[in-house]
Design a protein around this motif. Structure first.
Motif, short mmCIF file in Angstrom:
data_model
loop_
_atom_site.label_atom_id
_atom_site.label_comp_id
_atom_site.label_asym_id
_atom_site.label_seq_id
_atom_site.Cartn_x
_atom_site.Cartn_y
_atom_site.Cartn_z
N PHE A 150 13.38 10.54 -3.84
CA PHE A 150 12.08 10.81 -3.99
C PHE A 150 11.52 10.61 -2.58
CE2 PHE A 150 7.54 10.12 -4.63
CZ PHE A 150 6.97 11.31 -5.45
N PHE A 151 10.45 11.28 -2.08
CA PHE A 151 9.62 10.83 -1.03
C PHE A 151 8.31 11.65 -1.06
CE2 PHE A 151 8.30 12.69 3.17
CZ PHE A 151 7.61 11.15 3.71
N ALA A 152 7.36 10.76 -0.84
CA ALA A 152 5.93 11.17 -0.63
C ALA A 152 5.31 10.42 0.50
CB ALA A 152 5.07 11.17 -1.97
N MET A 153 4.63 11.06 1.23
CA MET A 153 3.79 10.34 2.37
C MET A 153 2.50 10.44 1.97
SD MET A 153 3.73 11.59 6.50
CE MET A 153 2.68 12.91 6.29
N GLY A 154 1.76 8.81 2.13
CA GLY A 154 0.41 8.80 1.77
C GLY A 154 -0.45 9.11 3.05
N ALA A 155 -0.76 7.85 3.69
CA ALA A 155 -1.53 7.93 5.01
C ALA A 155 -0.89 8.55 6.07
CB ALA A 155 -2.19 6.71 5.41
N PHE A 156 -1.77 9.08 6.90
CA PHE A 156 -1.19 9.67 8.37
C PHE A 156 -2.34 9.73 9.19
CE2 PHE A 156 -0.27 13.15 11.47
CZ PHE A 156 1.10 12.81 12.06
N ASP A 170 6.24 6.46 0.12
CA ASP A 170 6.42 6.23 -1.32
C ASP A 170 7.83 6.82 -1.76
OD1 ASP A 170 6.69 5.70 -4.14
OD2 ASP A 170 4.92 7.28 -4.43
N PHE A 171 8.89 5.87 -2.02
CA PHE A 171 10.05 6.43 -2.41
C PHE A 171 10.38 6.24 -4.03
CE2 PHE A 171 10.87 5.13 2.02
CZ PHE A 171 10.97 6.09 2.46
N GLU A 172 9.22 5.95 -4.50
CA GLU A 172 9.44 5.48 -6.23
C GLU A 172 8.53 6.69 -6.97
OE1 GLU A 172 11.78 3.60 -7.39
OE2 GLU A 172 12.33 2.86 -5.61
N GLY A 173 7.42 7.10 -6.36
CA GLY A 173 6.79 7.89 -7.24
C GLY A 173 5.54 7.27 -7.87
N ASP A 174 5.56 6.05 -7.72
CA ASP A 174 4.38 5.13 -8.01
C ASP A 174 3.07 4.94 -7.36
OD1 ASP A 174 5.18 3.36 -6.25
OD2 ASP A 174 5.94 1.90 -7.58
N GLU A 175 3.19 5.54 -6.60
CA GLU A 175 1.93 5.77 -5.49
C GLU A 175 1.43 4.36 -4.87
OE1 GLU A 175 -1.28 8.15 -6.94
OE2 GLU A 175 -0.16 8.82 -8.85
N ARG A 176 2.42 3.69 -4.52
CA ARG A 176 2.09 2.27 -3.72
C ARG A 176 3.12 2.58 -2.45
NH1 ARG A 176 1.75 -3.28 -7.27
NH2 ARG A 176 0.51 -2.40 -9.03
N GLU A 193 4.81 -3.76 9.10
CA GLU A 193 4.87 -3.13 8.04
C GLU A 193 4.10 -3.63 6.81
OE1 GLU A 193 9.03 -2.82 5.53
OE2 GLU A 193 9.26 -1.26 7.25
N ILE A 194 3.33 -2.87 6.39
CA ILE A 194 2.51 -3.33 5.10
C ILE A 194 3.04 -2.75 3.79
CG2 ILE A 194 0.10 -3.91 4.67
CD1 ILE A 194 -0.66 -3.03 7.55
N PRO A 195 3.51 -3.37 2.87
CA PRO A 195 3.71 -2.96 1.67
C PRO A 195 2.72 -2.77 0.85
CG PRO A 195 4.50 -5.13 1.85
CD PRO A 195 4.08 -4.98 3.13
N GLY A 196 2.62 -2.07 -0.33
CA GLY A 196 1.89 -2.15 -1.32
C GLY A 196 0.51 -1.74 -1.27
N THR A 197 0.04 -0.48 -0.48
CA THR A 197 -1.00 -0.12 0.03
C THR A 197 -1.38 1.16 -0.89
OG1 THR A 197 -0.36 1.51 1.87
CG2 THR A 197 -0.64 -1.06 2.39
N SER A 198 -2.55 1.59 -0.62
CA SER A 198 -2.99 2.73 -1.47
C SER A 198 -3.71 3.64 -0.38
CB SER A 198 -3.93 2.57 -2.63
OG SER A 198 -5.12 1.95 -2.10
N GLY A 199 -4.07 3.12 0.74
CA GLY A 199 -4.77 3.94 1.92
C GLY A 199 -4.77 3.11 3.01
N ALA A 200 -4.84 3.90 4.09
CA ALA A 200 -4.79 3.15 5.55
C ALA A 200 -5.18 4.17 6.53
CB ALA A 200 -3.35 2.69 5.63
N PHE A 201 -5.77 3.45 7.73
CA PHE A 201 -6.17 4.35 8.90
C PHE A 201 -6.40 3.30 10.02
CE2 PHE A 201 -9.80 3.65 6.05
CZ PHE A 201 -10.75 2.94 6.86
N PHE A 202 -6.15 3.67 11.25
CA PHE A 202 -6.49 3.06 12.47
C PHE A 202 -7.80 2.68 12.61
CE2 PHE A 202 -2.49 4.88 14.44
CZ PHE A 202 -1.65 3.58 14.47
N THR A 203 -8.51 1.58 13.30
CA THR A 203 -9.52 1.58 14.04
C THR A 203 -9.65 2.52 14.97
OG1 THR A 203 -8.64 -0.43 15.33
CG2 THR A 203 -10.08 -1.03 13.13
N PRO A 204 -10.78 2.77 15.43
CA PRO A 204 -10.83 3.86 16.68
C PRO A 204 -10.09 3.46 17.96
CG PRO A 204 -12.77 3.58 15.57
CD PRO A 204 -12.07 2.68 15.07
N ASP A 205 -10.07 2.26 18.10
CA ASP A 205 -9.43 1.65 19.54
C ASP A 205 -7.92 1.45 19.20
OD1 ASP A 205 -8.98 -0.59 18.15
OD2 ASP A 205 -10.39 -1.76 19.33
N GLY A 206 -7.24 1.79 17.98
CA GLY A 206 -5.93 1.72 17.75
C GLY A 206 -5.09 0.50 17.58
#
Length: 710
Positions: A150-156, A170-176, A193-206
């Motif tokens: 299983f593979f799902a991509m969350g943030a991009f 996410d390689f389990e399907g549990d949305e973590r 590498e940050i585990p256990g997230t639900s959402g993520a994005f950069f600050t504008p300066d990266g």
């Protein structure tokens, strides 16, 4: 104990699995309920896994005769899809970003190509057969998925300076999800590498990542700041929401001026601002939360002033749009769009030179350009009687074009760019449908059923014209419904649906109360103490299709998923005689048990939608009167039922349909099947070919029940 499944080729000789009955008394408000199948909740118990595997084996054996049809449907779907394809590029900074798919690959690729000049705002027309000049592949989903079932991509996300990439997996399907960061100049994946997230994005300066984590109930509750190159243990907590009724989300305004932190329940929200030049400063509350008041915030510059456009429902059932000073948001508001009953305001997006508004009126979502100073609207018109339209893919604060999407039940998904100077729509792409698809050979219309209380309930119909207008002769009907969370089932095209229409099936959507199709009151009238309106509306829609001479019960199959699966379980108890079959996907059929247990994922958040049966005896009694599991009727002639679920679903646990199927068999239901994906989440299997095969499996069952399998 689990009954073994015979390998006999004759479906009639197969014996369904029988789950052992183990009494478990549940007592609330003086009511005692014996739940003999709750032991199936023990996900790690080998006996539970054995039972689910036995259910799968039984389903496979019962439906083995449909394998040729499933393969034919899969090939039809595959044959209509342009497998090697590219999305319309979206400009961000000095790059065009787009996705593409390649024939034979399960997952897509995320790519970019450099803009030819600063004034170049016309997206390049990309040919799937021709390599894109200067293309950079940012992320290959196939490489990410390698070695995983299983593979799902969350943030991009890509940093504003275009030098860093962020994505989560996410390689389990549990949305973590686990967040990863890559240096695009070197191609090196950084150790951040940050585990256990639900959402993520950069600050504008990266230079940093902002991300959310969840509590034990899968509720996003904490916002963090991670400085790239530092250990995760040093991350700074930006905000925490302790109230277990509220979800947390965050984003950066298009103007790149503020971080907006949003917390909300189903009925109450609060938003806070942080200046991006000082992220660790205490967040400023825009409007303090008040029970029952929802609002959202958009930063705009109006006549040179920094303002916040606030969409709210304080004394405005269908929402009102006001403007306040960004420096003093709790000062006096200026009304931009006053509340108009029946015009449900949905969203507002501000750009440097224009503001756009989305709203729902007369059952359809509409979009308009708006003068933020005066509130004057310039609605975009479309020719079809049923359609969906919305703005999207517009990351730039300043642009001469705005991207929008359009489609209908018969018009494939279409991408336009609206040229602001001339108000001209430029067609950028229409979804390719191979095999000579002609939208003129299909029809769509809206019918209206009348519910028991006199409410008119809209029904959308789609059909192939060569079989005649619906009502000219009895036809097989596939009736879909949802009806919760103010979610609307808007007109949309489906390649997979063509396999039904081309076999003479009429596809119908019952826009029942609890959804948002007819405005906020439509939602209010299908939730909490009025939830049963959702179910009786669907029954009224089914009866209308029969009374109108469109179909007959034996030739009608109903389908719904998640909360729509609750709808399926409820209507099959209310009116089993109306349907030849019911497909329930990840169905919320044991709702009362779930909502009574605040330790389960997302339960407390759901109390605003369904009520709190744990502390309110009246809510308990009302929910118990309709929840499918408790209301299965002994000795009733139930139609054929197929329940589909996923072992790792965190939104609707697999145990709900497993218990429901066991109870239906207890009651004497003769044709009940359960299919449990052992490696999947709420959205089912991953990978486009896998998902096509999954839908072919479901469609084959539907067509077989409709007598339209040929």
């Amino acid at each position: 104990m689990v009954t073994s499944v015979s390998a006999s080729p004759s479906p009639s000789s197969l014996v369904p699995p029988r789950a052992a009955r183990r009494s478990l008394l549940r007592t609330h408000h003086g009511d005692v309920f014996d739940d003999p199948y709750d032991w199936l909740r023990a996900k790690e118990d080998p006996e539970v896994i054995a039972h689910l595997e036995a259910e799968n084996a039984y389903t496979d054996a019962r439906l083995a005769h449909l394998e040729p049809l499933r393969e034919a449907l899969f090939q039809e779907i595959k044959g209509r899809v342009q497998e090697s394809d590219l999305s319309v590029p979206t400009r961000r900074g000095d790059w065009w970003y787009y996705g593409r798919t390649a024939e034979g690959q399960q997952y897509g690729l995320q790519c970019r190509a450099a803009v030819s000049s600063p004034d170049d705002w016309t997206p390049p027309v990309l040919d799937p057969a021709v390599p894109v000049q200067g293309e950079q592949i940012l992320l290959d989903g196939n490489a990410e998925a390698e070695g995983h079932e299983f593979f799902a991509m969350g943030a991009f996300d890509v940093s504003d300076d275009a030098t860093r990439l962020l994505w989560s997996t996410d390689f389990e399907g549990d949305e973590r999800y686990t967040v990863h960061v890559r240096d695009l100049a070197t191609g090196r994946t950084l150790p951040d590498e940050i585990p256990g997230t639900s959402g993520a994005f950069f600050t504008p300066d990266g230079t940093a990542v902002i991300y959310t984590t969840v509590d034990d109930s899968w509720r996003p509750d904490t916002l963090w700041l991670h400085r790239i190159g530092t250990p995760v243990s040093a991350d700074v907590q930006l905000f925490h929401e302790p109230d277990e009724r509220f979800w947390l989300g965050a984003g950066i305004t298009r103007s790149r001026k503020y971080l907006v932190i949003g917390v909300g329940s189903s009925i109450t929200s609060e938003e806070l601002l942080v200046d991006l030049d000082d992220l660790t400063a205490p967040p400023r509350v825009v409007w303090p939360r008040r029970e029952g008041v929802e609002y959202s915030v958009e930063h705009a510059v109006v006549d040179g002033r920094d303002e916040l456009l606030i969409l709210h429902n304080d004394g405005a059932l269908d929402f009102e749009l006001v403007a306040v000073s960004a420096a003093d948001p709790q000062g006096g508001p200026r009304v931009v769009l006053p509340h108009t009953p029946g015009r449900r305001l949905l969203d507002v997006d501000a750009f440097q030179d224009v503001t756009v508004v989305a709203y729902r009126f007369e059952g359809l979502e509409r979009i308009a350009l708006m003068d933020a100073a005066t509130g004057a609207l310039d609605e975009l018109g479309f020719d079809e009687p049923l359609f969906s339209a919305g703005f999207g893919g517009n990351p730039e604060w300043s642009s001469p074009f705005l991207r929008l999407g359009y489609g209908s039940f018969v018009t494939p998904s279409t991408v336009y760019d609206l040229e602001l100077a001339t108000r001209t729509l430029h067609l950028r792409k229409r979804q390719a449908v191979l095999g000579g698809y002609d939208p003129a050979t299909y029809g769509q219309r809206r019918d209206w059923a009348v519910a028991d209380d006199g409410t008119r309930v809209p029904i959308s119909l789609v059909w192939k014209r060569s079989f005649g207008e619906p009502g000219s002769a009895l036809r097989p009907v596939h009736l879909y419904g949802y009806g919760s969370y103010e979610h609307s089932i808007d007109p949309g095209f489906s390649v997979m649906r063509l396999s039904e229409l081309d076999r003479g099936v009429v596809f119908a959507v019952a826009h029942v109360r609890g959804g948002g199709e007819m405005g906020r009151q439509w939602y209010e009238d299908g939730k909490l103490g009025q939830k049963t309106n959702t179910f009786t509306d669907f029954v009224a829609a089914a009866r209308h299709l029969v009374a109108s001479g469109i179909t007959e019960p034996s030739r009608m199959v109903a389908e719904g998923g998640s909360a729509g699966g609750l709808l399926m379980g409820a209507v099959v108890n209310l009116a089993p005689e109306l349907f030849g079959g019911v497909l329930a996907s990840v169905p919320f059929v044991d709702a009362l048990t779930t909502i009574l247990d605040p330790s389960l994922p997302l339960t407390v958040i759901e109390w605003d939608e369904w009520g709190d049966p744990l502390h309110d005896a009246d809510v308990y009694a009302y929910m118990k009167s309709y929840t499918p599991y408790e209301n299965v009727r002994d000795g009733v002639a139930y139609p054929s039922i197929l329940a589909v679920t996923s072992l790792n679903d965190t939104r609707v646990l697999y145990v709900e349909p497993a218990k429901w199927v066991a109870r239906l068999r207890d009651a004497g239901a003769e044709d009940v099947l359960l299919k449990c994906e052992m490696v999947a989440g709420h959205g089912g299997v991953s990978g486009r070919y896998n998902s096509w095969r999954e839908r072919a499996f479901e469609l084959a069952w539907i067509l077989d029940r409709l007598g339209a399998a040929a």
